[in-house]
Design a protein around this motif. Sequence first.
Motif, mmCIF file in Angstrom:
data_model
loop_
_atom_site.group_PDB
_atom_site.id
_atom_site.type_symbol
_atom_site.label_atom_id
_atom_site.label_comp_id
_atom_site.label_asym_id
_atom_site.label_seq_id
_atom_site.Cartn_x
_atom_site.Cartn_y
_atom_site.Cartn_z
ATOM 1 N N SER A 22 0.649 -1.171 0.080
ATOM 2 C CA SER A 22 0.348 -0.208 -0.309
ATOM 3 C C SER A 22 0.344 1.046 -0.094
ATOM 4 N N SER A 23 0.355 2.329 -0.563
ATOM 5 C CA SER A 23 1.197 3.394 -0.433
ATOM 6 C C SER A 23 0.286 4.564 0.977
ATOM 7 N N GLY A 24 1.375 5.837 1.178
ATOM 8 C CA GLY A 24 0.838 6.446 1.456
ATOM 9 C C GLY A 24 1.802 7.009 3.046
ATOM 10 N N SER A 58 11.235 7.581 12.763
ATOM 11 C CA SER A 58 11.829 7.652 13.959
ATOM 12 C C SER A 58 13.102 7.364 14.132
ATOM 13 N N TYR A 59 14.042 7.785 14.635
ATOM 14 C CA TYR A 59 15.484 7.749 13.953
ATOM 15 C C TYR A 59 16.605 7.438 15.316
ATOM 16 N N PHE A 118 6.756 4.171 10.753
ATOM 17 C CA PHE A 118 5.489 3.424 10.022
ATOM 18 C C PHE A 118 4.333 3.641 9.675
ATOM 19 N N GLN A 119 4.469 3.316 8.134
ATOM 20 C CA GLN A 119 3.206 3.411 7.332
ATOM 21 C C GLN A 119 1.502 3.091 8.350
ATOM 22 N N GLU A 120 0.595 4.076 8.084
ATOM 23 C CA GLU A 120 -0.825 4.025 9.052
ATOM 24 C C GLU A 120 -1.785 2.998 7.907
ATOM 25 N N ASN A 121 -1.698 3.937 6.674
ATOM 26 C CA ASN A 121 -2.033 2.338 5.117
ATOM 27 C C ASN A 121 -2.016 0.716 5.222
ATOM 28 N N GLY A 122 -2.350 0.347 5.860
ATOM 29 C CA GLY A 122 -1.402 -1.499 5.301
ATOM 30 C C GLY A 122 -1.038 -1.542 6.728
ATOM 31 N N ASP A 123 -0.485 -0.364 7.293
ATOM 32 C CA ASP A 123 -0.109 -1.095 8.993
ATOM 33 C C ASP A 123 1.589 -1.522 8.285
ATOM 34 N N GLN A 128 7.983 -4.896 6.616
ATOM 35 C CA GLN A 128 7.519 -5.597 7.704
ATOM 36 C C GLN A 128 5.473 -5.576 7.635
ATOM 37 N N ASN A 129 4.908 -6.537 7.646
ATOM 38 C CA ASN A 129 3.629 -5.958 7.485
ATOM 39 C C ASN A 129 3.361 -6.603 8.878
ATOM 40 N N LYS A 130 1.853 -5.717 9.918
ATOM 41 C CA LYS A 130 1.377 -5.834 10.828
ATOM 42 C C LYS A 130 -0.406 -6.229 10.265
#
Length: 144
Positions: free
Chosen positions: A41-43, A48-49, A59-64, A109-111
Amino acid sequence: MRNRRIATAIAATVGAFTLFSTQASAITWENDFATGLSPSSSGSSVWSYSPYEDANAAFQENGDWFFVSDNRADGFSGVAEWRLYNTSGTLVRGGYVWMNLGAGESRWQNKDFTEGYKLQFRACRGHSGGTYLEHCDSWVTTTA
């Protein structure tokens, strides 16, 4: 004597309640390894560094999706440590997403998180597959 029995009964009841409520709220920490080259997915992502730029996490909220990179050849892996809280503020899940393919590598990695829950995560470096972490950024908060 009667007051002591009542106090003992109250203490036993409180102790039993504490024991059972603590056991019910215990969670199992999840260990995952980032292996995907790109999310499905995209978004936009929240980043965090680690303080010494040993690792990055996003973290990309669209698709976790979690992104993790290892930025330094130091024998450690890049890792995203995360915690998920329900709408009542109770910790319901937590874990790590490791990137153990070596320095200069990054993966996704997808969650699967419950929508609307609060997610906290941070970038760290650590021993891959273990729980020893160092050089962690402060926690970043977003919504799953």
